[in-house]
Design a protein around this motif. Structure first.
Motif, PDB file in Angstrom:
ATOM      1  N   LYS A 271       0.849  -1.208   0.000  1.00 55.99           N
ATOM      2  CA  LYS A 271       0.000   0.000   0.000  1.00 55.99           C
ATOM      3  C   LYS A 271       0.880   1.252   0.000  1.00 55.99           C
ATOM      4  O   LYS A 271       1.978   1.255   0.578  1.00 55.99           O
ATOM      5  CB  LYS A 271      -0.898   0.025   1.236  1.00 55.99           C
ATOM      6  N   ILE A 272       0.358   2.310  -0.598  1.00 55.46           N
ATOM      7  CA  ILE A 272       1.089   3.589  -0.656  1.00 55.46           C
ATOM      8  C   ILE A 272       0.241   4.682  -0.025  1.00 55.46           C
ATOM      9  O   ILE A 272      -0.953   4.810  -0.339  1.00 55.46           O
ATOM     10  CB  ILE A 272       1.439   3.949  -2.117  1.00 55.46           C
ATOM     11  N   MET A 273       0.866   5.451   0.846  1.00 55.35           N
ATOM     12  CA  MET A 273       0.201   6.601   1.480  1.00 55.35           C
ATOM     13  C   MET A 273       0.884   7.879   0.984  1.00 55.35           C
ATOM     14  O   MET A 273       2.116   7.957   0.959  1.00 55.35           O
ATOM     15  CB  MET A 273       0.353   6.498   3.006  1.00 55.35           C
ATOM     16  N   ALA A 274       0.076   8.874   0.579  1.00 58.01           N
ATOM     17  CA  ALA A 274       0.636  10.184   0.199  1.00 58.01           C
ATOM     18  C   ALA A 274       0.441  11.147   1.368  1.00 58.01           C
ATOM     19  O   ALA A 274      -0.656  11.238   1.931  1.00 58.01           O
ATOM     20  CB  ALA A 274      -0.067  10.719  -1.042  1.00 58.01           C
ATOM     21  N   THR A 275       1.513  11.860   1.729  1.00 56.99           N
ATOM     22  CA  THR A 275       1.379  12.915   2.738  1.00 56.99           C
ATOM     23  C   THR A 275       1.549  14.253   2.018  1.00 56.99           C
ATOM     24  O   THR A 275       2.637  14.564   1.518  1.00 56.99           O
ATOM     25  CB  THR A 275       2.433  12.762   3.861  1.00 56.99           C
ATOM     26  N   LEU A 276       0.457  15.008   1.925  1.00 62.14           N
ATOM     27  CA  LEU A 276       0.461  16.306   1.239  1.00 62.14           C
ATOM     28  C   LEU A 276       0.386  17.392   2.301  1.00 62.14           C
ATOM     29  O   LEU A 276      -0.686  17.670   2.848  1.00 62.14           O
ATOM     30  CB  LEU A 276      -0.731  16.416   0.281  1.00 62.14           C
ATOM     31  N   PHE A 277       1.525  17.985   2.618  1.00 66.43           N
ATOM     32  CA  PHE A 277       1.577  18.989   3.685  1.00 66.43           C
ATOM     33  C   PHE A 277       1.827  20.368   3.083  1.00 66.43           C
ATOM     34  O   PHE A 277       2.934  20.676   2.662  1.00 66.43           O
ATOM     35  CB  PHE A 277       2.619  18.604   4.747  1.00 66.43           C
ATOM     36  N   TYR A 278       0.751  21.159   3.033  1.00 69.66           N
ATOM     37  CA  TYR A 278       0.818  22.534   2.522  1.00 69.66           C
ATOM     38  C   TYR A 278       1.287  23.488   3.629  1.00 69.66           C
ATOM     39  O   TYR A 278       1.455  24.678   3.384  1.00 69.66           O
ATOM     40  CB  TYR A 278      -0.569  22.991   2.046  1.00 69.66           C
ATOM     41  N   GLU A 279       1.425  22.958   4.846  1.00 73.28           N
ATOM     42  CA  GLU A 279       1.873  23.732   6.013  1.00 73.28           C
ATOM     43  C   GLU A 279       2.940  22.916   6.731  1.00 73.28           C
ATOM     44  O   GLU A 279       2.910  21.687   6.684  1.00 73.28           O
ATOM     45  CB  GLU A 279       0.707  23.903   7.004  1.00 73.28           C
ATOM     46  N   PRO A 280       3.850  23.576   7.466  1.00 72.65           N
ATOM     47  CA  PRO A 280       4.907  22.820   8.160  1.00 72.65           C
ATOM     48  C   PRO A 280       4.364  21.865   9.224  1.00 72.65           C
ATOM     49  O   PRO A 280       3.302  22.096   9.798  1.00 72.65           O
ATOM     50  CB  PRO A 280       5.741  23.913   8.834  1.00 72.65           C
ATOM     51  N   SER A 281       5.127  20.810   9.468  1.00 71.91           N
ATOM     52  CA  SER A 281       4.765  19.833  10.503  1.00 71.91           C
ATOM     53  C   SER A 281       5.996  19.005  10.834  1.00 71.91           C
ATOM     54  O   SER A 281       6.804  18.705   9.947  1.00 71.91           O
ATOM     55  CB  SER A 281       3.665  18.909   9.975  1.00 71.91           C
ATOM     56  N   THR A 282       6.143  18.646  12.075  1.00 69.11           N
ATOM     57  CA  THR A 282       7.148  17.639  12.453  1.00 69.11           C
ATOM     58  C   THR A 282       6.430  16.363  12.879  1.00 69.11           C
ATOM     59  O   THR A 282       6.541  15.315  12.239  1.00 69.11           O
ATOM     60  CB  THR A 282       8.044  18.164  13.597  1.00 69.11           C
ATOM     61  N   ARG A 283       5.650  16.462  13.966  1.00 69.56           N
ATOM     62  CA  ARG A 283       5.032  15.282  14.554  1.00 69.56           C
ATOM     63  C   ARG A 283       4.002  14.609  13.653  1.00 69.56           C
ATOM     64  O   ARG A 283       4.043  13.397  13.446  1.00 69.56           O
ATOM     65  CB  ARG A 283       4.296  15.637  15.861  1.00 69.56           C
ATOM     66  N   THR A 284       3.050  15.391  13.147  1.00 72.33           N
ATOM     67  CA  THR A 284       1.945  14.770  12.421  1.00 72.33           C
ATOM     68  C   THR A 284       2.474  14.061  11.175  1.00 72.33           C
ATOM     69  O   THR A 284       2.174  12.892  10.929  1.00 72.33           O
ATOM     70  CB  THR A 284       0.893  15.829  12.054  1.00 72.33           C
ATOM     71  N   LYS A 285       3.281  14.801  10.417  1.00 70.74           N
ATOM     72  CA  LYS A 285       3.804  14.219   9.169  1.00 70.74           C
ATOM     73  C   LYS A 285       4.698  13.002   9.464  1.00 70.74           C
ATOM     74  O   LYS A 285       4.492  11.916   8.917  1.00 70.74           O
ATOM     75  CB  LYS A 285       4.589  15.285   8.409  1.00 70.74           C
ATOM     76  N   MET A 286       5.656  13.183  10.379  1.00 65.69           N
ATOM     77  CA  MET A 286       6.613  12.095  10.598  1.00 65.69           C
ATOM     78  C   MET A 286       6.007  10.918  11.341  1.00 65.69           C
ATOM     79  O   MET A 286       6.399   9.763  11.111  1.00 65.69           O
ATOM     80  CB  MET A 286       7.851  12.633  11.312  1.00 65.69           C
ATOM     81  N   SER A 287       5.030  11.177  12.202  1.00 69.71           N
ATOM     82  CA  SER A 287       4.407  10.027  12.883  1.00 69.71           C
ATOM     83  C   SER A 287       3.534   9.249  11.903  1.00 69.71           C
ATOM     84  O   SER A 287       3.474   8.012  11.969  1.00 69.71           O
ATOM     85  CB  SER A 287       3.616  10.455  14.119  1.00 69.71           C
ATOM     86  N   PHE A 288       2.886   9.951  10.961  1.00 68.95           N
ATOM     87  CA  PHE A 288       2.127   9.233   9.922  1.00 68.95           C
ATOM     88  C   PHE A 288       3.080   8.413   9.053  1.00 68.95           C
ATOM     89  O   PHE A 288       2.812   7.252   8.730  1.00 68.95           O
ATOM     90  CB  PHE A 288       1.344  10.217   9.043  1.00 68.95           C
ATOM     91  N   GLN A 289       4.193   9.056   8.667  1.00 69.25           N
ATOM     92  CA  GLN A 289       5.130   8.344   7.781  1.00 69.25           C
ATOM     93  C   GLN A 289       5.732   7.133   8.498  1.00 69.25           C
ATOM     94  O   GLN A 289       5.795   6.035   7.949  1.00 69.25           O
ATOM     95  CB  GLN A 289       6.223   9.315   7.317  1.00 69.25           C
ATOM     96  N   THR A 290       6.131   7.337   9.751  1.00 66.63           N
ATOM     97  CA  THR A 290       6.702   6.222  10.525  1.00 66.63           C
ATOM     98  C   THR A 290       5.663   5.121  10.701  1.00 66.63           C
ATOM     99  O   THR A 290       5.971   3.927  10.565  1.00 66.63           O
ATOM    100  CB  THR A 290       7.149   6.718  11.920  1.00 66.63           C
ATOM    101  N   ALA A 291       4.438   5.537  10.984  1.00 67.47           N
ATOM    102  CA  ALA A 291       3.354   4.560  11.177  1.00 67.47           C
ATOM    103  C   ALA A 291       3.208   3.684   9.933  1.00 67.47           C
ATOM    104  O   ALA A 291       3.125   2.455  10.026  1.00 67.47           O
ATOM    105  CB  ALA A 291       2.047   5.291  11.493  1.00 67.47           C
ATOM    106  N   MET A 292       3.208   4.329   8.760  1.00 63.57           N
ATOM    107  CA  MET A 292       3.029   3.562   7.515  1.00 63.57           C
ATOM    108  C   MET A 292       4.212   2.625   7.276  1.00 63.57           C
ATOM    109  O   MET A 292       4.039   1.458   6.908  1.00 63.57           O
ATOM    110  CB  MET A 292       2.844   4.539   6.343  1.00 63.57           C
ATOM    111  N   TYR A 293       5.435   3.127   7.510  1.00 68.19           N
ATOM    112  CA  TYR A 293       6.601   2.243   7.336  1.00 68.19           C
ATOM    113  C   TYR A 293       6.548   1.066   8.307  1.00 68.19           C
ATOM    114  O   TYR A 293       6.874  -0.065   7.960  1.00 68.19           O
ATOM    115  CB  TYR A 293       7.903   3.026   7.532  1.00 68.19           C
ATOM    116  N   ARG A 294       6.106   1.332   9.544  1.00 69.96           N
ATOM    117  CA  ARG A 294       6.044   0.251  10.543  1.00 69.96           C
ATOM    118  C   ARG A 294       4.958  -0.780  10.215  1.00 69.96           C
ATOM    119  O   ARG A 294       4.976  -1.888  10.734  1.00 69.96           O
ATOM    120  CB  ARG A 294       5.806   0.823  11.945  1.00 69.96           C
ATOM    121  N   LEU A 295       4.004  -0.366   9.357  1.00 68.72           N
ATOM    122  CA  LEU A 295       2.969  -1.316   8.928  1.00 68.72           C
ATOM    123  C   LEU A 295       3.356  -1.996   7.611  1.00 68.72           C
ATOM    124  O   LEU A 295       2.555  -2.722   7.017  1.00 68.72           O
ATOM    125  CB  LEU A 295       1.636  -0.570   8.752  1.00 68.72           C
TER     126      LEU A 295
END
Ligand code: CP
Length: 357
Positions: free
Chosen positions: A41-65
């Protein structure tokens, strides 16, 4: 549970929220068991605004799955900088990804994206409006750290006007029995009326204070927030508000022993660093709970999503323009104008803003 899009945590029943909290804890206690669950599965993270936690925790979550991640974290590096509309970006990316996680500064942007996406949309923050996955994070944290989500005295301090995490958390906590709220802010940064209306409708008691020390002794939970510089009209206005509320060890002297201090982060200066070592400080644990909460969410959405292949074109329900200057319909002018009638007002279906007819 079938979950196609997550725009607002209020769209879920308490039983469904409970299911996500328990799944997050199940994954947390045995992450190895889920390491292949989103393989392919592929997840797209489209961040039009800065983020550390939300973006990276989503990305880490997907990699861990076991899944993969594409996306952008700066629209300047995408064709948005050439003038591409939200509609076109979403139409294209939803042809590539099985799931889209998006953050946008305009209120209602995630709802707008659902009109054109062939993949599920998760709202990772739409301006000052909603931030449902932060709220899910907060609920997982509270459940684990307090052992319950009801009968809590919850203090919220700082920028209650612009803090979307505050709005989302209050809306969710009013759904659990016996919760009371202490709202600590300056008059300028007080909670918007529509959130107070939600508390009133739920029969929840709340008090508004301008002094943090007065509030602390009665609290079971203290939710600190930063003053959101990026939401102010001018630097002068921000300067007037910054640094008014600072949690330090002196203010914690009369706090309960089992108080839990949360903060969605990032922190600027509203909690002094010595508090980090206090066992009541849970804001860094909260960021880890957030990763498990997002693993539970991604897993659930990708297991059960049923998005129709062909989207139905929606037409404007009214000829009016939403009066909220931060509504996504102000910048993406092709969007159908969708309202719910509320007495002599129209409630925008994107941003929930009210417009007098
Ligand atoms: N809490 C939160 O939304 O943090 P980020 O802005 O770093 O994602």
């Amino acid at each position: 549970m079938q979950l196609n899009n997550l725009i607002d945590l209020d769209q879920l029943s308490l039983a469904e929220i409970d299911e996500l909290i328990h799944l997050a804890n199940k994954i947390r206690s045995n992450p190895w068991a889920y390491r292949e669950s989103c393989r392919g599965k592929i997840m797209a993270t489209l961040f039009y605004e800065p983020s550390t936690r939300t973006k990276m925790s989503f990305q880490t979550a997907m990699y861990r799955l076991g899944g993969e991640v594409i996306g952008f974290d700066n629209p300047e590096n995408s064709s948005v900088s050439k003038g591409e509309s939200l509609k076109d970006t979403i139409t294209v990316v939803s042809g590539y990804a099985d799931l889209i996680v998006m953050r946008n500064p305009m209120e209602g942007a995630a709802t707008a994206a659902t009109l054109y996406s062939k993949s599920p949309i998760i709202n990772a923050g739409d301006g000052g409006h909603l931030h449902p996955t932060q709220t899910l994070t907060d609920l997982v944290t509270l459940y684990n750290e307090k052992g319950r989500l009801d009968h809590l005295c919850i203090g919220l301090c700082g920028d209650l006007k612009n803090g979307r995490t505050v709005h989302s958390l209050i809306k969710s906590m009013t759904r659990y029995e016996g919760n009371t709220f202490v709202l600590i802010s300056t008059e300028e940064l007080a909670l918007p009326q529509y959130v107070k209306d939600v508390m009133d409708a739920a029969g929840c008691r709340y008090r508004e204070l301008t002094n943090l020390s007065d509030a602390v002794p009665k609290l079971d939970v203290l939710y600190m927030t930063r003053i959101q510089r990026e939401r102010f009209a001018s630097a002068e206005r921000y300067e007037e508000q910054k640094g008014v509320f600072v949690l330090d060890s002196a203010k914690l002297r009369y706090a309960k022993k089992d108080l839990k201090i949360l903060h969605p982060l990032p922190r600027v200066d509203e909690i002094t660093v010595d508090i980090d070592d206090d066992e009541r400080a849970k804001y860094f644990d909260q960021t880890v709970y957030g990763m498990y909460a997002r693993m539970a969410l991604i897993f659930t959405v990708l297991q059960n999503a049923a998005i129709p292949a062909k989207k139905k074109t929606l037409h404007s329900t009214h000829p009016y323009q939403c009066s909220n200057p931060k509504c996504i319909t102000q910048t993406e002018r092709y969007l159908p104008r969708l309202f719910k009638e509320a007495g002599d007002m129209l409630e925008c279906r994107y941003c929930d803003g009210r417009t007098l007819i």
